[in-house]
Design an enzyme around this catalytic site. Structure first.
Site, PDB file in Angstrom:
ATOM      1  N   ASP A 289      -3.980  19.393 -29.289  1.00 23.49           N
ATOM      2  CA  ASP A 289      -3.875  20.003 -27.951  1.00 23.49           C
ATOM      3  C   ASP A 289      -3.888  18.968 -26.821  1.00 23.49           C
ATOM      4  O   ASP A 289      -4.630  19.125 -25.851  1.00 23.49           O
ATOM      5  CB  ASP A 289      -5.034  20.989 -27.718  1.00 23.49           C
ATOM      6  CG  ASP A 289      -5.336  21.872 -28.906  1.00 23.49           C
ATOM      7  OD1 ASP A 289      -4.410  22.157 -29.683  1.00 23.49           O
ATOM      8  OD2 ASP A 289      -6.506  22.289 -29.055  1.00 23.49           O
TER       9      ASP A 289
ATOM     10  N   GLU B 185      -0.297  31.069 -27.761  1.00 25.25           N
ATOM     11  CA  GLU B 185      -1.353  30.291 -27.096  1.00 25.25           C
ATOM     12  C   GLU B 185      -0.716  29.049 -26.470  1.00 25.25           C
ATOM     13  O   GLU B 185       0.497  28.900 -26.420  1.00 25.25           O
ATOM     14  CB  GLU B 185      -2.412  29.876 -28.117  1.00 25.25           C
ATOM     15  CG  GLU B 185      -1.858  29.012 -29.249  1.00 25.25           C
ATOM     16  CD  GLU B 185      -2.835  28.788 -30.378  1.00 25.25           C
ATOM     17  OE1 GLU B 185      -3.854  29.496 -30.442  1.00 25.25           O
ATOM     18  OE2 GLU B 185      -2.576  27.893 -31.210  1.00 25.25           O
TER      19      GLU B 185
END
Length: 358
Positions: A42, A240
């Protein structure tokens, strides 16, 4: 002559060894992928003070766990919160590291820029940081505790520091978002500064994406004209990892699709005239290459100031492992076509060329 030949041989050997040494020490001209060692996911990339910064999620110990490592000192409240976890692996995600570089090639690690010892309500699942600078302060938004319902303590928090390398401390003493709004789990936040100076927070998991207007000191939100605080801008196939950029008057919403542990993990995008959309999915721009790596996703993008050059930072799983948490941070170039559409990204092992900021 018998003494001369050995001298020549020694001289040649010395030159060869010198040449070999200089070749080993030759500075790298490309970043290579991954760009730094360790299991990190991420990644959020930013530019501060003519320096590239990357803020990733810690994913798992790299190599053998450290011996004689002292256990984390948690408060009774944090220990109680940890009982809510749905995955023991998440209990190790109690801090954030950062990395900085002057040229995209050589990276310096800044360990523990955020730690739960400075966020008393956070206990685990410290995820997907997003950072911005305002008035000389740096604000780091993060997910914590992977809440599964509105009764659990956690959600999205914000920490502040005087420096991009931290240390960051809790800004408001509680989560900024601690409930499910429009079905969106409060994770995977992204702070976006619009061209008019307004800051927005985009976020969401569980296949729902929201946008909210941040107030001036990042302690809460400003309602939209219709009185709502959290607006759904969920595009088709959203899972997401939301991200947004502005380019030539257009807003590009990007997100991750598929399962985060699977080979179908990827990034898609949509384009609109406003940060509120509406956003209609265009297609995928980042996905695995079975010859290079699996599950490429959860990205961020930076633009070299004064140019139309773009870089995409993302994580992927190397072919040498099947462990879902083994994700590494990479960077490659991202290009647009003549109509402003994003071209599919080619993931590489070479990475990108060395580039210093002016």
């Amino acid at each position: 002559m018998k003494t001369f030949k050995p001298l020549i041989a020694l001289t040649i050997l010395a030159l060869l060894s010198t040449t070999a040494f200089s070749q080993k020490k030759k500075p790298a001209t490309k970043s290579g992928n991954p760009i730094f060692p360790g299991w990190y996911a991420d990644p959020e990339a930013r530019i501060f003070n003519n320096t590239y910064w990357v803020y990733p999620t810690f994913s798992e110990e790299y190599g053998e766990p450290k011996k004689n490592q002292k256990p984390r000192q948690l408060t009774p409240e944090q220990l109680a919160l940890q009982k809510n976890t749905i995955n023991p692996q998440y209990l190790r995600q109690t801090f954030l590291d950062a990395f900085s570089s002057k040229d995209l090639v050589t990276w310096k690690k800044h360990p523990n820029v955020l730690d739960i010892k400075d966020v008393k309500w956070a206990a685990y699942s410290i995820w997907a940081p997003s950072i911005t600078e305002k008035n000389g302060k740096y604000y780091l938004f993060f997910g914590a505790n992977d809440i599964q319902n509105d009764e659990q303590l956690g959600g999205i928090g914000v920490a502040v520091s005087d420096k991009p390398e931290g240390p960051f401390v809790d800004h408001i003493g509680k989560p900024l978002i601690d409930k499910f709004h429009n079905g969106a789990q409060p994770i995977d936040q992204f702070v976006f500064k619009d061209v008019d100076g307004q800051y927005y927070l985009l976020y969401g998991g569980w296949k729902h994406c929201n946008i909210a207007k941040l107030n001036d000191d990042f302690t809460g939100f400003i309602p939209f004209d219709d009185g709502t605080v959290f607006k759904s801008i969920t595009p088709e196939n959203f899972v997401e990892g939301v991200f947004m950029i502005h380019r030539k008057g257009k807003y590009y919403l990007m997100w991750s699709e598929g399962g985060w542990m699977g080979p179908d993990y990827s990034v898609a995008y949509a384009v609109a005239d406003s940060p509120m959309g509406p956003f209609k999915r265009v297609g995928k721009i980042l996905q695995q290459d079975p010859e290079i790596a699996r599950g490429a996703g959860h990205h961020s993008v930076i633009n070299t100031p004064g140019t139309d050059d773009w870089y995409i930072f993302y994580h992927r799983r190397p072919l040498t492992t099947k462990v879902g948490y083994h994700r590494e941070t990479c960077v490659d170039r991202m290009y647009f076509d003549e109509n402003g559409m994003i071209l599919p990204v080619k993931i590489t092992t070479e990475g990108v060329e060395k580039r210093k900021l002016k």
